[in-house]
Motif scaffolding. Sequence first.
Motif, short mmCIF file in Angstrom:
data_model
loop_
_atom_site.label_atom_id
_atom_site.label_comp_id
_atom_site.label_asym_id
_atom_site.label_seq_id
_atom_site.Cartn_x
_atom_site.Cartn_y
_atom_site.Cartn_z
N GLU A 5 77.15 52.07 16.31
CA GLU A 5 77.75 51.70 17.60
C GLU A 5 77.30 50.32 18.03
OE1 GLU A 5 77.16 54.57 20.64
OE2 GLU A 5 78.09 56.22 19.52
N TRP A 6 76.03 50.01 17.79
CA TRP A 6 75.49 48.70 18.18
C TRP A 6 76.23 47.58 17.44
CZ3 TRP A 6 72.58 44.88 15.53
CH2 TRP A 6 71.87 43.98 16.33
N ALA A 7 76.30 47.68 16.12
CA ALA A 7 77.00 46.66 15.34
C ALA A 7 78.49 46.65 15.68
CB ALA A 7 76.79 46.91 13.85
N GLY A 8 79.07 47.84 15.89
CA GLY A 8 80.48 47.92 16.23
C GLY A 8 80.79 47.25 17.56
N GLY A 9 79.86 47.30 18.50
CA GLY A 9 80.06 46.62 19.77
C GLY A 9 80.17 45.12 19.59
N PHE A 10 79.32 44.54 18.76
CA PHE A 10 79.43 43.11 18.49
C PHE A 10 80.72 42.80 17.75
CE2 PHE A 10 74.79 43.20 19.14
CZ PHE A 10 74.67 42.12 20.01
N ALA A 11 81.11 43.67 16.81
CA ALA A 11 82.34 43.42 16.06
C ALA A 11 83.54 43.36 16.99
CB ALA A 11 82.53 44.52 15.01
N ARG A 12 83.58 44.21 17.99
CA ARG A 12 84.70 44.19 18.95
C ARG A 12 84.72 42.88 19.73
NH1 ARG A 12 83.27 49.61 18.99
NH2 ARG A 12 81.84 49.39 20.74
N HIS A 13 83.54 42.39 20.12
CA HIS A 13 83.48 41.11 20.84
C HIS A 13 83.93 39.96 19.96
CE1 HIS A 13 81.69 41.77 24.85
NE2 HIS A 13 81.21 42.87 24.32
N PHE A 14 83.67 40.08 18.65
CA PHE A 14 84.04 39.01 17.73
C PHE A 14 85.42 39.25 17.10
CE2 PHE A 14 79.21 38.66 16.80
CZ PHE A 14 79.01 37.90 17.95
N HIS A 15 86.09 40.33 17.52
CA HIS A 15 87.42 40.66 17.00
C HIS A 15 87.40 40.84 15.48
CE1 HIS A 15 88.84 39.74 21.01
NE2 HIS A 15 88.30 38.52 20.91
N LYS A 16 86.42 41.60 15.04
CA LYS A 16 86.26 41.89 13.63
C LYS A 16 86.21 43.41 13.42
CE LYS A 16 85.85 37.66 12.05
NZ LYS A 16 86.75 37.08 11.01
N ALA A 17 86.47 43.82 12.20
CA ALA A 17 86.30 45.22 11.82
C ALA A 17 85.17 45.31 10.80
CB ALA A 17 87.59 45.77 11.20
N ILE A 18 84.38 46.38 10.87
CA ILE A 18 83.27 46.56 9.95
C ILE A 18 83.64 47.62 8.92
CG2 ILE A 18 80.85 47.24 9.71
CD1 ILE A 18 80.34 46.22 12.50
N PRO A 19 83.67 47.25 7.64
CA PRO A 19 83.98 48.25 6.61
C PRO A 19 82.80 49.19 6.38
CG PRO A 19 83.45 46.16 5.58
CD PRO A 19 83.45 45.91 7.07
N THR A 20 83.08 50.32 5.77
CA THR A 20 82.04 51.29 5.43
C THR A 20 81.99 51.48 3.92
OG1 THR A 20 82.28 52.48 7.53
CG2 THR A 20 81.26 53.68 5.70
N LEU A 21 80.79 51.34 3.35
CA LEU A 21 80.59 51.58 1.93
C LEU A 21 80.00 52.96 1.72
CD1 LEU A 21 78.98 48.29 0.52
CD2 LEU A 21 81.38 48.97 0.49
N PRO A 22 80.47 53.73 0.74
CA PRO A 22 79.80 54.97 0.38
C PRO A 22 78.36 54.66 -0.04
CG PRO A 22 81.94 54.82 -0.69
CD PRO A 22 81.65 53.47 -0.10
N SER A 68 71.91 48.44 29.89
CA SER A 68 72.45 49.35 28.88
C SER A 68 72.74 48.61 27.58
CB SER A 68 73.74 49.99 29.38
OG SER A 68 74.77 49.00 29.48
N MET A 69 72.94 49.36 26.50
CA MET A 69 73.29 48.74 25.23
C MET A 69 74.58 47.94 25.36
SD MET A 69 74.05 50.49 21.49
CE MET A 69 75.70 51.04 21.95
N ALA A 70 75.58 48.51 26.03
CA ALA A 70 76.87 47.83 26.16
C ALA A 70 76.73 46.51 26.90
CB ALA A 70 77.88 48.74 26.86
N GLU A 71 75.96 46.51 27.99
CA GLU A 71 75.77 45.27 28.75
C GLU A 71 74.97 44.27 27.93
OE1 GLU A 71 75.89 42.40 31.65
OE2 GLU A 71 77.09 44.21 31.43
N GLY A 72 73.96 44.74 27.21
CA GLY A 72 73.18 43.85 26.37
C GLY A 72 74.01 43.21 25.27
N ILE A 73 74.91 43.98 24.68
CA ILE A 73 75.79 43.45 23.64
C ILE A 73 76.69 42.36 24.23
CG2 ILE A 73 77.79 44.00 22.19
CD1 ILE A 73 76.44 46.71 21.63
N ALA A 74 77.26 42.62 25.39
CA ALA A 74 78.16 41.64 26.02
C ALA A 74 77.41 40.33 26.30
CB ALA A 74 78.74 42.21 27.30
N ARG A 75 76.22 40.42 26.87
CA ARG A 75 75.45 39.22 27.18
C ARG A 75 75.06 38.47 25.91
NH1 ARG A 75 70.90 41.27 31.55
NH2 ARG A 75 72.29 42.27 33.06
N THR A 76 74.66 39.21 24.89
CA THR A 76 74.18 38.58 23.66
C THR A 76 75.33 37.96 22.88
OG1 THR A 76 72.42 40.25 23.58
CG2 THR A 76 72.79 38.95 21.58
#
Length: 317
Positions: free
Chosen positions: A228-245, A297-305
Motif C-alpha cells: 500500500e505504501w509503494a502503491g500510494g506513491f505510484a498513484r501520485h506518480f501516475h504509475k502502475a507497479i507490476p507484481t512478480l511471482p 497518517s501514511m496517506a498524508e505522509g505519502i502526499a507530502r513526500t
Amino acid sequence: MRVLVTGSSGFVGKALMEHLSGLGHEVCGFSRQPRPFSIAGDLLDPATIRHALETFRPDVIYNLAAETDLKGEAVNGYAANTVGVRNLLDEVQRSPTVRRVIWASSQLVCKPGRPPASDTDYFPEGGYGESKVVGEKMVRARSGGGKEWVIFRSTTIWGPGMSPHYASILGMIRKGLYFHVGGRPLMKSYSYIDNLVDQLETLATAPAEQVAGRTFYLADSEPIDLREWAGGFARHFHKAIPTLPEPLARGLARAGDAMTRRGVRFPLTSQRLDNMLTEYVYDVSPIDRVSGRTRVSMAEGIARTADWYLRERARPA
C-alpha cells in the motif's frame, strides 16, 4: 530547554532542530560539517565535545551522530557508534549542566523478523547492528554517565528530506522499475519524519519516571503495508507497479548475486529481496503511552513526500 543535537547535519538531526526551535527551545547542532546554529566537532575528538558542552551548556543532548552502512561498510569501522559513544559519555559525566541524554540506536541490534525478548536480548544484523549493540551496552554499563538516559531504536525513516538511499526507491517507482513480490501483505514499522520528531521531543520533556533508563522503539503507531505504501506513491506518480511471482524473483536475485560477485551492479540480489520480504512490526505502545498516537497518517505522509520529491526533481541542476 537548551538542547545540543549531535549529527545535526543529517536527515533526522535537521528536522529535529527545526521542530525544537519552533517550540521555543534553544537548539545548537554539533556536526563535522559546519552549519548555522551549530558547533563544528567530531565525537572521535573529545576536545571538540568538551568545547561544545562548555560553550553551549546544554540541559539535554540528543546523540544522533552515527556511521551507517547505507553506502557500504563504514569508512571508520563504525567508530562513531562505539568510540564516539564512549567519548560522549566521558564528557557528559564531567558536565555540570547536562541532565538528560537521548541516545540513538537502531532496530538492527536485533535482526529484523526476530523481535527481542527484552531490552538486552541482542541478535545484531551486520557490522552496523553490532556497533549499535556496543554503544547501547556502554550507556547501560555506565548509567548514562551519571545522567538521565533514554535509548531509542529507530526503524526505516521517511518523508521530505529523506536520504538519497531511501529516496531512490521513489525514483524507481516513478521510472516504473519498482515491483511487488508475491501477493501477500508485507507489514513493517516505518517512521514518518514529523511523527518521529514529535516522539523525540517527548523523550526530552517527559518526566524522568516515564522515560529515564528505558528503551523505546520509535515508529508510527500503525505499521504500513509495504504494498500500500509503494502503491500510494505510484498513484501520485501516475504509475502502475507490476507484481512478480516469488519464485521468479528468487531466480532473478540469484542472477543478481552472480553479477554482483563479478563487480556488475544489478538491481536485485538475494539480500535485497530478503529485506523486502521480511516483515517487522515493533511494539510502539510504550512510546504511544508517553507521547500519544502519531498524528500524520501514511496517506498524508505519502502526499507530502511525493510533492517534495517532485519539487526537488524539478529544480535546475
